[in-house]
Scaffold this active site. Structure first.
Site, PDB file in Angstrom:
ATOM      1  CG  HIS A 102      10.379  35.404 141.454  1.00  0.00           C
ATOM      2  ND1 HIS A 102       9.382  34.518 141.120  1.00  0.00           N
ATOM      3  CD2 HIS A 102      10.481  35.324 142.818  1.00  0.00           C
ATOM      4  CE1 HIS A 102       8.897  33.941 142.217  1.00  0.00           C
ATOM      5  NE2 HIS A 102       9.555  34.407 143.260  1.00  0.00           N
ATOM      6  CG  HIS A 122       6.286  37.268 145.335  1.00  0.00           C
ATOM      7  ND1 HIS A 122       6.784  37.267 146.615  1.00  0.00           N
ATOM      8  CD2 HIS A 122       6.752  36.142 144.761  1.00  0.00           C
ATOM      9  CE1 HIS A 122       7.541  36.188 146.790  1.00  0.00           C
ATOM     10  NE2 HIS A 122       7.542  35.492 145.688  1.00  0.00           N
ATOM     11  CD  GLU A 141       4.857  33.249 145.015  1.00  0.00           C
ATOM     12  OE1 GLU A 141       5.604  33.254 144.029  1.00  0.00           O
ATOM     13  OE2 GLU A 141       5.229  32.862 146.136  1.00  0.00           O
TER      14      GLU A 141
END
Ligand code: BGC
Length: 420
Positions: free
Chosen positions: A159, A247, A384
């Protein structure tokens, strides 16, 4: 003198009475508009966007924006990380609940990013950039040059890398927009290029390690038909890789209300990308048929989660990329979740080729959420929509390269409804 003073005073009293009366009229109008939620006609809604100060991050003021579609759905979003802090939607009886996991204040999110907890960094509700999910060994090669990133997940970059590099830790510039039938919040952020490639990577790179300065825009829109739409665009000044997503963890019965195992999920995918012990795709695109990963027909999230399948053991549950069945290059159905108890339905559309369905495996009960309840394993799930994990290192996956002159575009839709 005395008489004129009284006159001025009575004029002021009269003015005050008029102001109070008009405020009451507005309030009554608002009340009748909200009482009219039974009407689903566009003409009756009063969409609005308001903001309130929500503290500071790195000395920069942060706001919490409330998007209200005037028809019973509100969403709160902060420009710290573009985090969707709450999604408040009615159930089949009109009872509103917040279906997004999160924290009640800014400190909760900052602490999530920078404090080591057993649950790890959750990224609740956030914009994820510059590269969503994992890049193996924190490095990739582009145009013959190897770039080294921050390794923040074992040897992986997850991420975006270290918190200081992640887009979810940035204060985004925010512009509220009121449309005729919708309200939007536009967020922008410019992500500086990291250091040039170095071999070997003896120390973490300065900055994020990615080449190219990327200018990103995310527009959140709350529509009249109870959809939260997210339009991402980005440009770069040098070739780079990019993969953006949102997210949000959902619990359609309401955050903090317990597990989601009984909530049904359909994923519009015939195949998925199995992972190794580092949760990096092994490279294969494997049919879901006959595996616990077969969500082509809706089934409870918990139905097969304890099945003992090797992939589920590696990830402690579902934490995989599904290869979406797509028709054309536009918006396509990704998934549909349904809570039989409340009747709430979430339908997700995407322009992206994959969806990471994560069943909240690493939540261990050490985080207290928005309503004061702890979050434990499987108390929420994410959908996601994005490119496949580790695409920069996987030549058989769709390309994530963005070049100068190109515009990266990605749209996510989370639409809510009820089933009787
Ligand atoms: C990843 C998980 C990770 C979670 C929170 C998800 O997108 O796939 O492996 O634990 O984010 O960090």
């Amino acid at each position: 003198m005395h008489a004129s003073f009284l006159n001025r005073k009575s004029r002021r009293v009269l003015a005050l009475v008029l102001v109070l009366a008009s405020t009451a009229i507005l309030a009554a109008g608002a009340a009748s508009a909200s009482a009219g939620h039974g009407h689903r006609g566009f003409g009756h809604s009063r969409a609005s966007i308001t903001s309130q100060p929500w503290g500071t991050a790195d000395g920069t003021p942060v706001n919490l924006y409330t998007l209200d579609n005037g028809r019973g759905m509100t969403v709160t979003i902060t420009n710290f990380g573009g985090i969707v802090q709450s999604i408040n939607v009615p159930d089949r009886h009109g009872q509103v609940a917040n279906v997004a996991l999160g924290f009640s204040n800014l400190a909760g999110y900052v602490s999530d990013d920078y404090t080591t907890t057993a649950s790890g960094e959750t990224y609740f509700g956030a914009i994820i950039g510059r590269y969503a999910n994992r890049i193996a060994n924190g490095s990739f090669t582009l145009n013959g040059v190897t770039y080294y990133l921050n390794q923040n997940n074992g040897t992986n970059t997850l991420h975006g890398g270290a918190p200081v590099s992640q887009w979810n830790t940035k204060v985004w510039a925010a512009t509220p927009i009121s449309g005729r039938h919708s309200v939007s919040l536009e967020l922008t952020y410019t992500d500086p290029a990291g250091t040039a490639a170095r071999v070997p990577p003896m120390a973490p790179p300065a900055g994020n390690g990615f080449p190219g300065t990327v200018t990103a825009k995310v527009v959140y829109t709350l529509t009249q038909d109870d959809a939260l739409r997210m339009d991402y665009t980005a440009t770069t000044d040098a070739p780079t890789v990019i993969n953006l997503t949102n997210h949000t963890y959902f619990n359609l019965a309401g955050e903090g209300s317990g597990g989601v195992q009984g909530q049904d999920l359909m994923i519009n995918a015939d195949s998925y990308t199995p992972v190794n012990a580092n949760l990096i795709p092994e490279g294969g695109i494997v049919p879901v048929a006959g595996t616990p990963f077969d969500f082509r027909t809706a089934k409870p999230i918990g139905q097969d989660i304890n099945s003992g399948d090797t992939q589920l053991v590696l990830a402690h549950g579902f934490d995989h990329n599904w290869v979406l069945n797509r028709s054309g290059s536009g918006l396509s159905l990704a998934a549909r979740a349904y809570d039989p108890a409340s009747g709430r339905v979430l339908t997700t559309w995407t322009t992206e080729p994959g969806v990471q369905f994560y069943s909240g495996n690493f939540l261990v009960g050490d985080l207290v959420g928005t309503s004061g309840h702890t979050y434990r394993q499987t108390d929420g799930f994410t959908l996601e929509t994005q490119h496949y994990p580790d695409s920069p290192n996987q030549p058989n996956f769709p390309s994530v390269v963005l070049k100068p002159g190109q515009v990266y575009k990605n749209t996510i839709i989370f639409k809510f409804s009820v089933q009787k």
